[in-house]
Write a protein that holds these residues in place. Structure first.
Motif, short mmCIF file in Angstrom:
data_model
loop_
_atom_site.label_atom_id
_atom_site.label_comp_id
_atom_site.label_asym_id
_atom_site.label_seq_id
_atom_site.Cartn_x
_atom_site.Cartn_y
_atom_site.Cartn_z
N MET A 107 0.83 -1.20 0.00
CA MET A 107 0.00 0.00 0.00
C MET A 107 0.87 1.26 0.00
O MET A 107 0.56 2.23 -0.69
N LYS A 108 1.96 1.24 0.76
CA LYS A 108 2.87 2.38 0.82
C LYS A 108 3.50 2.61 -0.55
O LYS A 108 3.64 3.75 -0.99
N GLU A 109 3.87 1.53 -1.21
CA GLU A 109 4.51 1.62 -2.54
C GLU A 109 3.61 2.32 -3.55
O GLU A 109 4.09 3.04 -4.42
N TYR A 110 2.29 2.14 -3.43
CA TYR A 110 1.35 2.73 -4.38
C TYR A 110 0.59 3.92 -3.81
O TYR A 110 -0.38 4.39 -4.40
N GLY A 111 1.01 4.41 -2.65
CA GLY A 111 0.43 5.62 -2.07
C GLY A 111 -1.00 5.45 -1.58
O GLY A 111 -1.78 6.40 -1.60
N LEU A 112 -1.36 4.25 -1.12
CA LEU A 112 -2.70 4.00 -0.61
C LEU A 112 -2.69 4.09 0.90
O LEU A 112 -1.82 3.53 1.56
N LYS A 113 -3.67 4.79 1.45
CA LYS A 113 -3.67 5.05 2.89
C LYS A 113 -4.59 4.13 3.69
O LYS A 113 -4.46 4.00 4.88
N SER A 114 -5.56 3.49 3.02
CA SER A 114 -6.50 2.64 3.74
C SER A 114 -6.90 1.45 2.87
O SER A 114 -6.72 1.47 1.65
N ILE A 115 -7.47 0.46 3.52
CA ILE A 115 -7.96 -0.71 2.79
C ILE A 115 -9.11 -0.31 1.88
O ILE A 115 -9.21 -0.79 0.75
N GLU A 116 -9.98 0.61 2.35
CA GLU A 116 -11.09 1.07 1.51
C GLU A 116 -10.55 1.75 0.26
O GLU A 116 -11.10 1.60 -0.83
N GLY A 117 -9.46 2.52 0.41
CA GLY A 117 -8.83 3.15 -0.74
C GLY A 117 -8.26 2.13 -1.71
O GLY A 117 -8.32 2.30 -2.93
N TYR A 118 -7.71 1.07 -1.16
CA TYR A 118 -7.15 -0.02 -1.96
C TYR A 118 -8.26 -0.69 -2.78
O TYR A 118 -8.14 -0.88 -3.98
N VAL A 119 -9.36 -1.00 -2.09
CA VAL A 119 -10.51 -1.63 -2.74
C VAL A 119 -11.07 -0.70 -3.81
O VAL A 119 -11.37 -1.12 -4.93
N SER A 120 -11.18 0.58 -3.49
CA SER A 120 -11.70 1.56 -4.44
C SER A 120 -10.82 1.65 -5.69
O SER A 120 -11.32 1.74 -6.80
N LYS A 121 -9.51 1.61 -5.50
CA LYS A 121 -8.58 1.68 -6.64
C LYS A 121 -8.75 0.46 -7.55
O LYS A 121 -8.80 0.59 -8.76
N ILE A 122 -8.88 -0.71 -6.95
CA ILE A 122 -9.07 -1.92 -7.75
C ILE A 122 -10.40 -1.84 -8.52
O ILE A 122 -10.46 -2.13 -9.71
N ARG A 123 -11.45 -1.44 -7.82
CA ARG A 123 -12.77 -1.35 -8.48
C ARG A 123 -12.78 -0.32 -9.59
O ARG A 123 -13.31 -0.57 -10.66
N SER A 124 -12.24 0.86 -9.34
CA SER A 124 -12.29 1.90 -10.37
C SER A 124 -11.44 1.52 -11.57
O SER A 124 -11.85 1.73 -12.71
#
Length: 189
Positions: free
Chosen positions: A56-73
């Motif tokens: 997550m740090k490598e891709y600048g993601l701050k939360s799991i919800e942000g991670y899920v959102s990035k995958i979905r979008s």
């Protein structure tokens, strides 16, 4: 089903050959694992808290919800590339800030079959819960919410009052007094 586990689902279409995959994300005890399946094979990440945090740090993601959102979008915009290798799958999601890449390991047949079985029942439980509550609150179930199309302003329909004309609403229908038919007994032979 473990109630401390959160799940999300989306469809990933490989932009290279239009092959569809079901992407499933399960969060348990703060650790997110991502899986893909084509309904016969299953590939899954094996994140630990440390490796997920590093990813997550490598891709600048701050939360799991942000991670899920990035995958979905990314998958919803058709920005996914799936590269199959011998016993792993590489998923690359392209988006504006940059591409995110992750490697997923292929599960053996018995393990994959068990994951597919669990996935099927998780999705069914999620849909059953939606049917029973009609309440969509978490990021998990919003995938199954029907998409509504806005066609313009909503016009309130006035309830028809008995006696109103169907052809010309707002006017009362005239009721005529029944006259009946007069029969004459003298015409009988």
């Amino acid at each position: 089903m473990d109630h401390h586990t959160r799940s999300a689902y989306c469809t990933v279409v490989n932009k290279a050959d239009n092959t569809k995959y079901l992407c499933f994300l399960h969060t348990k005890a703060g650790v997110l694992n991502v899986g893909l399946t084509n309904a016969s094979n299953v590939w899954i990440t094996d994140f630990t808290k440390e490796s997920l945090s590093q990813h997550m740090k490598e891709y600048g993601l701050k939360s799991i919800e942000g991670y899920v959102s990035k995958i979905r979008s990314s998958s919803g915009n058709g920005c996914a590339t799936v590269c199959l290798e011998e016993n792993r799958l590489v998923l690359q999601l392209e988006s504006m800030p940059g591409a995110m890449t992750m490697a997923l390991l292929r599960l053996s047949e018995p393990e994959g079959r068990e994951v597919l079985r669990d996935l099927l029942f998780r999705m069914a439980d999620c849909l059953t819960h939606l049917d029973n509550t009609g309440n969509v609150k978490s990021f998990v179930s919003s995938e199954f919410e029907p998409r509504r199309q806005q066609t313009g302003p909503v016009v309130a329909v006035r309830k028809r009052v008995p006696g109103d004309s169907l052809i010309n609403p707002g006017t009362r229908r005239l009721k005529r007094v029944p006259t009946g038919v007069a029969f004459d007994d003298s015409d009988d032979l």
